[in-house]
Design an enzyme around this catalytic site. Structure first.
Site, PDB file in Angstrom:
ATOM      1  N   GLU A 291      20.710  26.842  48.236  1.00  0.00           N
ATOM      2  CA  GLU A 291      21.485  26.901  47.003  1.00  0.00           C
ATOM      3  C   GLU A 291      22.821  26.171  47.130  1.00  0.00           C
ATOM      4  O   GLU A 291      23.720  26.363  46.300  1.00  0.00           O
ATOM      5  CB  GLU A 291      21.746  28.360  46.617  1.00  0.00           C
ATOM      6  CG  GLU A 291      20.500  29.198  46.418  1.00  0.00           C
ATOM      7  CD  GLU A 291      19.740  28.880  45.136  1.00  0.00           C
ATOM      8  OE1 GLU A 291      19.912  27.782  44.573  1.00  0.00           O
ATOM      9  OE2 GLU A 291      18.957  29.747  44.711  1.00  0.00           O
TER      10      GLU A 291
ATOM     11  N   TYR B 231      47.894  43.749  34.768  1.00  0.00           N
ATOM     12  CA  TYR B 231      47.413  44.920  35.498  1.00  0.00           C
ATOM     13  C   TYR B 231      47.324  44.697  36.998  1.00  0.00           C
ATOM     14  O   TYR B 231      47.513  45.611  37.778  1.00  0.00           O
ATOM     15  CB  TYR B 231      46.035  45.313  34.951  1.00  0.00           C
ATOM     16  CG  TYR B 231      45.603  46.697  35.333  1.00  0.00           C
ATOM     17  CD1 TYR B 231      46.100  47.814  34.655  1.00  0.00           C
ATOM     18  CD2 TYR B 231      44.696  46.908  36.368  1.00  0.00           C
ATOM     19  CE1 TYR B 231      45.700  49.091  35.004  1.00  0.00           C
ATOM     20  CE2 TYR B 231      44.289  48.185  36.715  1.00  0.00           C
ATOM     21  CZ  TYR B 231      44.797  49.269  36.035  1.00  0.00           C
ATOM     22  OH  TYR B 231      44.402  50.525  36.386  1.00  0.00           O
TER      23      TYR B 231
END
Length: 223
Positions: free
Chosen positions: A78, A214
């Site tokens: 891959e 955050y």
């Protein structure tokens, strides 16, 4: 090999082992890559994770010829989508590819994951897209993956598995775990009468804005 490069190679191996311990992956079907300067460090093909050493991690030039690699073992089959993602996405420093049960189950049905939970926003938008099918390792699959990852930090791969990106290896793995959790929640919600209630684009936009202040794990990836 510098001390920092060896540490990065070992980190890839450690996270491969963690993938299998946690059930995120099975056998050697997953692969992990990390950006290192103008090269990519990538897991080798068909090598058990518990037998890997830092020297076995493959080096591939990001700007090199197709298939150019350095090391004692061949790169994962891959390698192409890993390289193409890192070429196209300067915000990505690491990629986790795996075949976790719930994300792969949804990918087999070629379903994207909608905004069934506000945590979909950690991937950059109001859904996680499932790209169309192409055989593993092909240029066609790479093109489909890149399209599904536009403005996103993760995608499903039809009849295959999933991909998660991060600024570094820790963030990529964190997103991979979050993606499988979200896939599991969505899968079970589909079994209940009425199915899932989907959050609106406005509601997800509010979450994205909240995430911006955050913490770094919630940083939004974008092209």
């Amino acid at each position: 090999m510098t001390k920092s490069e060896r540490a990065l190679r070992q980190k890839i191996i450690d996270l491969c082992l963690e993938m299998n311990r946690s059930g995120l992956n099975q056998g050697t079907s997953g692969n992990i890559s990390a950006r290192h300067g103008d090269t990519m460090l990538l897991t080798p093909s068909a090598t058990p994770y518990d037998q890997m050493t830092p020297e076995m991690i493959v080096t591939m030039p990001l700007g090199g010829e197709d298939g150019e690699w350095h090391g004692p073992l061949k790169p994962s089959t891959e390698w192409r989508f890993h390289r193409d993602i890192l070429r196209a996405r300067p915000d990505a420093g690491a990629i986790v590819h795996a075949h976790p049960t719930f994300a792969t189950t949804l990918a087999i049905t070629r379903r994207s994951i909608p905004a069934c939970h506000y945590m979909v926003a950690v991937f950059g938008g109001n859904d996680v897209k499932c790209c169309d099918y192409a055989r593993y390792g092909t240029p066609e699959l790479s093109e489909l993956v890149l399209a599904a990852l536009k403005d996103r930090a993760a995608c499903l791969m039809a009849n295959h598995g999933m991909i998660a990106l991060g600024g570094d290896l820790d963030q990529a793995m964190w997103r991979a775990v979050e993606l499988e959790t979200l896939a599991k929640q969505y899968y079970y919600s589909l079994q209940l009468d009425g199915g899932p209630m989907i959050l609106s684009d406005k509601q997800i936009s509010q979450v994205l804005n909240g995430f911006s202040s955050y913490g770094r794990q919630f940083e939004r990836n974008s092209d």
